[in-house]
Design a protein around this motif. Structure first.
Motif: not given
Length: 333
Positions: A169, A173, A186, A203, A207, A243
């Motif tokens: 993930t 991302t 997400f 994720y 971010i 995602v």
């Protein structure tokens, strides 16, 4: 059901001679082997597997416990386990826990008392939520090895097969960030599971590194999946990337974007954990994170069989990580 003793009596030889002849022992002459096998075939003789397992202290059977037979990923893992087990002369007995801790305990207790040589399992959701692991430890202490896959308990000393959930993930991302997406959400309906938590962390890391705020939708079992995702889109009308931690969230998320009049992937890109067949449930086709379920099953069976056959028994446990693949379809640029 004809026995070795009956075959031996009719052929006027010892039980040992019949047994050796059926197993192609070089100690027995070719003519005797031929006579024994012909009579065994005539009477449709089959070895008594229960007696053999008692004698050898081995059943050549593996117990498999999965949480949900309707889950496409778990069904494919089961396929991989069965194929590898058969290749090595093992049978499998499959139990379904239906995400229940009690059912999982019952299955372990039932099969650990001489029915199987070892277990391959993925933990029930209730087991992970409650953090209950004593039943696994008891089984291992009885001398019955366990291999865990996908949903695993890191505090249980056993072999494990997992995928790179965090990294997958994180990279997915980063893929959306490279498309210059500014508001990436997400979505997960597996947030109570170990794999769901790892996927969310991957994720979050990507971010936060980009200097953005995480935007997370956690869907509970009792929630209306479609309604939750619809509300998520309404509240976040600038959303241009998703995602998804699981296949249903990815599929519903992409279809919801289309329903809101967004062009995929021009206005919004979507990536989700899903199989090849899952990706056909969306238009355009969903870009997926593939977990290689059959490989996971095969490696889990291989780990258990190696442990069952090793002498002396080792206490060095292995965790195999199966790398996921990002399969680019039409829902990303």
């Amino acid at each position: 059901m004809v026995t070795l003793k009956q075959l031996a009596k009719e052929l006027n030889v010892s039980i040992s001679t019949v047994s050796k002849a059926l197993n192609n022992s070089t100690e027995i002459g070719g003519e005797t082997v031929k006579r024994v096998k012909e009579l065994a075939e005539l009477y449709n003789y089959k070895p008594n597997k229960v007696a053999l397992s008692l004698k050898q202290n081995k059943t050549k059977t593996i117990g498999v416990i999965i949480p949900n037979i309707l889950n496409h990923f778990l069904a494919k893992v089961l396929f991989g386990i069965e194929r590898e087990a058969t290749k090595n002369g093992y049978n499998i007995i499959t139990c379904i826990s239906n995400e229940s801790l009690d059912k999982e305990k019952e299955s372990l207790q039932l099969l650990a008392s001489g029915s199987v040589d070892g277990f391959i399992l993925s933990m029930a959701e209730e087991t992970q939520v409650d953090g209950e692991i004593e039943h696994f430890k008891r089984t291992i202490n009885q001398g019955v090895p366990i291999v865990m896959f996908d949903r695993v308990a890191y505090d249980v000393m056993c072999d494990k097969v997992i995928v790179d959930d965090f990294e997958s993930t994180y990279n997915a991302t980063k893929t959306l960030l490279a498309e210059n997406r500014k508001v990436i959400g997400f979505i997960s309906n597996i947030n109570d599971l170990s794999v769901g938590k790892l996927r969310e962390r991957g994720y979050n890391k990507a971010i936060l590194e980009a200097g953005m705020e995480p935007l997370v939708l956690k869907i509970k079992k009792k929630d209306d999946h479609h309604k939750k995702i619809k509300t998520f889109f309404k509240k976040n009308n600038q959303l241009d990337g998703i995602v998804a931690a699981d296949s249903s969230s990815g599929i519903i998320g992409l279809n919801m974007a289309v329903n809101f009049g967004l062009k995929v992937p021009k206005d919004i890109s979507v990536i989700g954990f899903a199989s090849k067949s899952d990706s056909y449930h969306t238009l355009p086709r969903l870009t997926t994170i593939r977990q290689h379920a059959k490989v996971i099953g095969s490696q889990a069976a291989e780990l258990l069989i190696n442990r069952l056959q090793e002498t002396p028994k080792s206490e060095n446990y292995h965790t195999k990580i199966v790398k996921t693949s990002l399969v680019r379809n039409k829902s990303t640029l």
